[in-house]
Design a protein around this motif. Structure first.
Motif, PDB file in Angstrom:
ATOM      1  N   ALA A 152       0.810  -1.378   0.351  1.00 27.03           N
ATOM      2  CA  ALA A 152       0.295   0.103   0.060  1.00 27.03           C
ATOM      3  C   ALA A 152       0.790   1.295   0.097  1.00 27.03           C
ATOM      4  O   ALA A 152       1.410   1.614   0.571  1.00 27.03           O
ATOM      5  N   THR A 153       0.513   2.075  -0.441  1.00 19.24           N
ATOM      6  CA  THR A 153       0.792   3.783  -0.306  1.00 19.24           C
ATOM      7  C   THR A 153       0.206   4.587  -0.219  1.00 19.24           C
ATOM      8  O   THR A 153      -1.270   4.300   0.159  1.00 19.24           O
ATOM      9  N   GLN A 163       4.838   3.353   6.739  1.00 19.64           N
ATOM     10  CA  GLN A 163       5.810   2.216   7.483  1.00 19.64           C
ATOM     11  C   GLN A 163       5.107   0.710   7.741  1.00 19.64           C
ATOM     12  O   GLN A 163       3.827   1.008   8.078  1.00 19.64           O
ATOM     13  N   PRO A 164       5.724   0.532   7.801  1.00 15.93           N
ATOM     14  CA  PRO A 164       5.429  -1.443   7.885  1.00 15.93           C
ATOM     15  C   PRO A 164       3.902  -1.257   9.001  1.00 15.93           C
ATOM     16  O   PRO A 164       2.946  -1.635   8.579  1.00 15.93           O
ATOM     17  N   ASP A 165       4.582  -0.828  10.391  1.00 23.14           N
ATOM     18  CA  ASP A 165       3.509  -0.418  11.429  1.00 23.14           C
ATOM     19  C   ASP A 165       2.644   0.138  11.250  1.00 23.14           C
ATOM     20  O   ASP A 165       1.256  -0.101  11.912  1.00 23.14           O
ATOM     21  N   TYR A 166       2.186   1.372  10.318  1.00 24.24           N
ATOM     22  CA  TYR A 166       0.937   1.503   9.606  1.00 24.24           C
ATOM     23  C   TYR A 166       0.155   0.684   9.319  1.00 24.24           C
ATOM     24  O   TYR A 166      -1.413   1.061   8.785  1.00 24.24           O
ATOM     25  N   LEU A 167       0.370  -0.422   8.154  1.00 25.03           N
ATOM     26  CA  LEU A 167      -0.725  -1.136   7.758  1.00 25.03           C
ATOM     27  C   LEU A 167      -0.974  -2.096   8.456  1.00 25.03           C
ATOM     28  O   LEU A 167      -1.965  -3.733   7.810  1.00 25.03           O
ATOM     29  N   ASN A 249      -7.982   5.138   5.371  1.00 22.89           N
ATOM     30  CA  ASN A 249      -8.866   6.694   3.870  1.00 22.89           C
ATOM     31  C   ASN A 249      -7.758   6.945   3.167  1.00 22.89           C
ATOM     32  O   ASN A 249      -7.219   6.528   2.598  1.00 22.89           O
ATOM     33  N   VAL A 250      -6.386   6.920   3.993  1.00 19.29           N
ATOM     34  CA  VAL A 250      -4.867   7.407   3.143  1.00 19.29           C
ATOM     35  C   VAL A 250      -4.179   5.885   2.874  1.00 19.29           C
ATOM     36  O   VAL A 250      -3.819   5.780   2.204  1.00 19.29           O
ATOM     37  N   TYR A 251      -4.501   4.882   3.833  1.00 17.12           N
ATOM     38  CA  TYR A 251      -3.343   3.463   3.800  1.00 17.12           C
ATOM     39  C   TYR A 251      -4.379   2.220   3.442  1.00 17.12           C
ATOM     40  O   TYR A 251      -3.400   1.472   2.909  1.00 17.12           O
ATOM     41  N   GLY A 252      -5.731   2.308   3.476  1.00 17.37           N
ATOM     42  CA  GLY A 252      -6.227   1.281   2.769  1.00 17.37           C
ATOM     43  C   GLY A 252      -6.624   0.052   4.115  1.00 17.37           C
ATOM     44  O   GLY A 252      -6.848  -0.909   3.736  1.00 17.37           O
ATOM     45  N   LEU A 253      -6.259   0.812   5.645  1.00 17.45           N
ATOM     46  CA  LEU A 253      -6.352  -0.218   6.528  1.00 17.45           C
ATOM     47  C   LEU A 253      -8.097  -0.967   6.355  1.00 17.45           C
ATOM     48  O   LEU A 253      -8.829  -0.249   5.640  1.00 17.45           O
ATOM     49  N   GLY A 254      -8.464  -1.893   6.803  1.00 10.26           N
ATOM     50  CA  GLY A 254      -9.979  -2.823   6.372  1.00 10.26           C
ATOM     51  C   GLY A 254     -10.660  -2.320   7.625  1.00 10.26           C
ATOM     52  O   GLY A 254     -10.321  -2.497   8.443  1.00 10.26           O
ATOM     53  N   TRP A 255     -11.906  -1.567   6.775  1.00 11.98           N
ATOM     54  CA  TRP A 255     -13.176  -1.015   7.780  1.00 11.98           C
ATOM     55  C   TRP A 255     -14.371  -1.256   7.268  1.00 11.98           C
ATOM     56  O   TRP A 255     -14.707  -1.623   6.522  1.00 11.98           O
TER      57      TRP A 255
END
Length: 281
Positions: A152-153, A163-167, A249-255
């Protein structure tokens, strides 16, 4: 008379007496033989012997370590992840067995409780309901959280690359959802396939959830029974969830939030014993 006896050539044929035969000086001896030089091994031969000795040591070590087993593959090695999954499955089976035994105990208690008053029975039933050991049915809302794609970007301008922690889903994200649902008047909550009770702790190690002795991987599903409108309003009002929505909204985490209609939550079947630390005397 013959003159041969007086001839100077007489005896010239006698070996060692003629003028042509050199005489060793008196008291002199022959030169001694040269001393033997030490034998030297070529470097290549020494290196070959060392290689064979090292190979023999490796063979012996391998034989002593293997003890008749195959050490060339990882099949015989118990990985930490395998151990965790094995313990998680074992805990799940124990929970099911504990639930079955609890039902047997309750059935026997009902048979022998003929002398108890109706007030005592009602009080016991209320306690079991509040403790979460009884199934609960009602309107429900389910929240699903999931990790973002590993590649993801940033989808919006002005935000740094992730960073990996954001995803990945973190413990505070799950706790924010659970707390918001309780605040919204949830009468019961189920995380994955387990009912939460007063002593339940939602904990994450890495990107895995550990709940009451069992391990889960994303996506994580949290189901709450209560008023669906109030539950969704509580989710929207939570500041921690609002912060999580930025990463959605920014990195695409699921919700995902869905209304499930009438749902029956299972009763808690695990142990209710409290474990706590004690000072060393």
């Amino acid at each position: 008379m013959s003159n041969s006896a007086d001839s100077p050539e007489s005896g010239s044929g006698t070996p060692g007496t003629g003028p042509s035969a050199p005489l060793a000086p008196s008291g002199s001896s022959a030169d001694p033989a040269p001393a033997a030089r030490p034998r030297r091994f070529p470097p290549a031969r020494v290196l070959t012997v060392g290689v064979f000795a090292l190979a023999g040591l490796l063979f012996f070590t391998s034989f002593n370590t293997a003890k008749g087993t195959n050490i060339r593959t990882d099949a015989s090695l118990l990985k930490l992840s395998d151990l965790i999954q094995e313990r998680s499955q074992k805990n799940g089976r124990l929970d099911e067995s504990n639930g079955s035994l609890r039902e047997d105990v309750e059935s026997l208690a009902k048979r022998t409780a003929g002398g108890d008053s109706g007030a005592d029975a009602a009080r016991l039933s209320a306690l079991e309901k509040n403790a979460g050991t009884r199934p609960l049915k009602g309107g429900a809302v389910t929240v699903t959280l999931d990790d973002a794609p590993p590649d993801a970007t940033a989808k919006l301008p002005g935000y740094p690359e992730p960073q990996p922690d954001y995803l990945v889903i973190h413990q505070q994200d799950l706790q924010a959802v659970v707390n918001a649902l309780w605040k919204g008047g949830a009468r019961g909550i189920k995380v994955m396939d387990q009912r939460l009770i007063g002593t339940s702790a939602v904990r994450c190690v890495g990107n895995t959830l550990i709940l009451q002795g069992r391990v889960y991987s994303p996506p994580y599903k949290i189901t709450a029974v209560g008023d669906p409108e109030k539950l969704q309003s509580a989710l929207a009002a939570s500041s921690a969830i609002q912060n999580y929505m930025v990463y959605v909204n920014v990195y695409g985490l699921g919700w995902k939030v869905t209304e499930d209609g009438n749902v029956t939550l299972p009763g808690y079947t695990g142990t209710v014993d409290l474990h706590y630390a004690e000072p060393v005397e």
